[in-house]
Scaffold this motif. Sequence first.
Motif, PDB file in Angstrom:
ATOM      1  N   PHE A  38      21.067   6.575  -9.666  1.00 51.26           N
ATOM      2  CA  PHE A  38      21.761   6.050 -10.829  1.00 51.26           C
ATOM      3  C   PHE A  38      22.404   4.702 -10.559  1.00 51.26           C
ATOM      4  N   ALA A  43      16.062  11.664 -15.607  1.00 48.91           N
ATOM      5  CA  ALA A  43      16.136  10.210 -15.458  1.00 48.91           C
ATOM      6  C   ALA A  43      14.871   9.661 -14.802  1.00 48.91           C
ATOM      7  N   THR A  64      16.162  -0.600 -15.941  1.00 48.05           N
ATOM      8  CA  THR A  64      15.301   0.546 -15.677  1.00 48.05           C
ATOM      9  C   THR A  64      14.411   0.244 -14.480  1.00 48.05           C
TER      10      THR A  64
END
Length: 137
Positions: free
Chosen positions: A38, A83, A102
Motif C-alpha cells: 500500500f 488491491a 497504481t
Amino acid sequence: MEFSRWINPSLPQTLLYATYLLYFHAVMAVLFGSIGFFATFDLAPPIGLFLMLGSIAAALGIANDYKWGWILGLVVSAVPMLAVLSAILSSLGVVSFDFGRTPRFGLSLILNAMFPAAQLALVAHPMSRDHQKIWFR
C-alpha cells in the motif's frame, strides 16, 4: 475476553502458520512504516494501519480460539489480494481504478502479494475452517 497466549501450539498446522504470518505481517508493517504494497498507493496510512492492527488482533484471536479472530484474519488477508487484483486489472487496461499511483503488473507486485496470498490460503484452508467451526467460541 481473556488473551492468555500469543501462540497456541495445539492449533492445526495451517492455523498455527497463519498466526505466525499474521504476526510477521504486523512486524513488517512496523519496520517499514506501512504495509509494503500500500506504500505504492495513496491509501497507505489508513489501510496500512488497519491491516497492521488487524493482523495483531486476528493473530491474538486465533491463538485464543475466538471466531472473530479467524474472520478478521480472512479480512486482513483478503484486502491486499483485492488491491493486487485491482492493480492487475488496471495495468491490463480492463478496468481503470484511480488510486493515484497504481503500480504496474510486474515482479514487485507479485512479491508483495505472496505473503497475503499465503495468509489467505492458510486461514481459508479446509482444515482451518473445520477446526474453527468445532473448537472456536
